[in-house]
Enzyme design. Structure first.
Site, PDB file in Angstrom:
ATOM      1  NE  ARG A  61      -3.968   1.966   2.408  1.00 54.56           N
ATOM      2  CZ  ARG A  61      -3.964   2.948   3.298  1.00 54.56           C
ATOM      3  NH1 ARG A  61      -3.011   3.012   4.231  1.00 54.56           N
ATOM      4  NH2 ARG A  61      -4.908   3.863   3.282  1.00 54.56           N
ATOM      5  CG  HIS A  65      -1.463   5.209  -0.639  1.00 61.32           C
ATOM      6  ND1 HIS A  65      -2.157   5.698   0.446  1.00 61.32           N
ATOM      7  CD2 HIS A  65      -2.300   4.337  -1.251  1.00 61.32           C
ATOM      8  CE1 HIS A  65      -3.367   5.145   0.488  1.00 61.32           C
ATOM      9  NE2 HIS A  65      -3.468   4.311  -0.532  1.00 61.32           N
ATOM     10  CG  ASN A  94      -0.944   8.432   2.769  1.00 56.51           C
ATOM     11  OD1 ASN A  94      -1.287   7.361   2.284  1.00 56.51           O
ATOM     12  ND2 ASN A  94      -0.391   9.395   2.047  1.00 56.51           N
ATOM     13  CG  HIS A 193      -7.928  -4.213  -1.464  1.00 55.90           C
ATOM     14  ND1 HIS A 193      -8.858  -3.266  -1.848  1.00 55.90           N
ATOM     15  CD2 HIS A 193      -6.839  -3.508  -1.071  1.00 55.90           C
ATOM     16  CE1 HIS A 193      -8.354  -2.051  -1.687  1.00 55.90           C
ATOM     17  NE2 HIS A 193      -7.128  -2.172  -1.226  1.00 55.90           N
TER      18      HIS A 193
END
Length: 327
Positions: A61, A65, A94, A193
Site C-alpha cells: 500500500r 500511495h 495516509n 486486497h
C-alpha cells in the site's frame, strides 16, 4: 541547405540521445553495486511478518500511495521538517492508516550496511512489494529498479490523487487513467486486497445509511453485513480493523474476485468493480476469479506498469541515506 544525409544523421543522433535520456528502469540495475538487495529486503520482511501478519499488505500500500503522487519517488516516506516538507503521511488517505514505515527503516538500515549510498528508498518500496506478495504465496517477478528519491513531498497531491475506498468506479478509473493505468490495471491492482486489513472508517458508510438511503448497501451479503455491523457498530471506533478478504485473509490468491461475485467485497471501491451495471471491470473480475494464473500474470504486469509512473532516474533526485528526510 543541409543535405539529406546530414539531416538523417542529425535525426539519428537526436533519436539516440532521446533513447538514452528516457532510459527507464532495469531488473539488473544493482547487479554489481548491490547484488543481494532482493534477499536483504525479503529477510527483513520475513522477520516483520513473525509479529505482524498484515505488514506485507501495508508495504504494498505504501508503494501504491507513493506512485500515485508525483510518481514512484519515495516521497510518501518523508517526515515533516517544519519548513520545506509538508508530509504526505498527514494527507487524508495516509493519516492514521499508512503503516510499515518502521519496517522500511529496518530494510534501509540493512541495505545501507551492505551497500552504502546505493539503493534508493523508492526502489526499496518496489522490492518490498514484490517480496510481500511472494511471501504470501503470490507470484514473484523481476522488479525493475533504478529509481531515485525525491527531495520534496506533495501532501496536496496525496489528498487529491490517491483513490479512496468510498469513491465511485468512474472516479477511480479517472485517477488510474491520470497516471497512465488502464481498467485492467485497476482490477488487477485492486486484487492486492486479497490480503491485509481495513479500518471500519473505510467501509462503515456501507453498513447503516449508505448514500443517505437509511439502509445498508444492498450490494453487501447479508451474513457479512451482520458480522461487520458487530465489528463496526454505529458510534464505535473507526480504527478497528477487519480482514479485507474474509476467505483467506493472509494469502495472496484470487479469492478476492470470488468474494466480489458473491457480494462479499469489503470496500465500496472493491464491490463496485463487479456491481456497477455495464462496467468493463465485470468481465475482468470474472476472468480473474476463474483463472488465478491469469490474475497473477496481470497483477505482475500492472505492478510493473505502476512502478514505471514518472520515476526519477539518472541525476534527478538523490539516494536518500535516511528514508524519512532528504540528505
Amino acid at each position: 541547405m543541409a543535405s539529406f544525409s546530414s539531416l538523417l544523421a542529425m535525426a539519428l543522433a537526436i533519436s539516440i540521445f532521446l533513447s538514452h535520456s528516457n532510459a527507464q528502469l532495469s531488473s539488473t540495475f544493482y547487479s554489481t553495486t548491490c547484488p543481494n538487495v532482493s534477499s536483504i529486503v525479503s529477510t527483513v520482511i520475513q522477520q516483520a511478518l513473525q509479529n505482524d501478519a498484515r505488514i506485507g499488505a501495508s508495504l504494498i500500500r505504501l508503494h501504491f500511495h507513493d506512485c500515485f503522487v508525483n510518481g514512484c519517488d519515495g516521497s510518501i516516506l518523508l517526515d515533516n521538517n517544519g519548513t520545506t516538507i509538508v508530509s504526505e503521511k498527514d494527507a487524508a488517505p495516509n493519516n492514521n492508516s499508512a503503516r510499515g514505515f518502521d519496517v522500511v527503516d529496518n530494510i534501509k538500515t540493512a541495505v545501507e550496511n551492505a551497500c552504502p549510498g546505493v539503493v534508493s528508498c523508492a526502489d526499496i518500496l518496489a522490492l518490498a512489494s514484490e517480496s510481500a506478495v511472494s511471501l504470501a504465496s503470490g507470484p514473484s517477478w523481476n522488479v525493475l529498479l533504478g529509481r531515485r528519491d525525491s527531495r520534496t513531498a506533495n501532501q496536496a497531491g496525496a489528498n487529491t490523487s490517491i483513490p479512496a475506498p468510498f469513491e465511485s468506479l468512474s472516479n477511480i478509473t479517472t485517477k488510474f487513467s491520470n497516471v497512465g493505468l488502464n481498467v485492467n490495471d485497476l482490477v488487477a491492482l485492486s486484487g492486492a486486497h486479497t490480503f491485509g486489513r481495513a479500518q471500519c472508517r473505510t467501509f462503515s458508510n456501507r453498513l447503516f445509511n449508505f448514500s443517505n438511503t437509511g439502509n445498508p448497501d444492498s450490494h453487501l451479503k447479508h451474513n457479512l453485513l451482520s458480522t461487520l455491523q458487530q465489528v463496526c457498530p454505529q458510534g464505535g471506533s473507526g480504527s478497528t480493523v477487519t480482514n479485507l478478504d474474509p476467505t483467506t485473509p493472509d494469502t495472496f490468491d484470487s479469492s478476492y474476485f470470488s468474494n466480489l461475485q458473491n457480494n462479499r467485497g469489503l470496500l465500496q471501491s472493491d464491490q463496485e468493480l463487479f456491481s456497477t451495471s455495464g462496467a468493463a471491470t465485470i468481465a475482468i473480475v470474472n476472468s480473474f476469479s476463474a483463472n488465478q494464473t491469469a490474475f497473477f500474470q496481470s497483477f505482475v504486469q500492472s505492478m510493473i506498469n505502476m512502478g514505471n509512473i514518472s520515476p526519477l532516474t539518472g541525476t534527478s533526485g538523490e539516494i536518500r541515506l535516511n528514508c524519512r528526510r532528504p540528505n
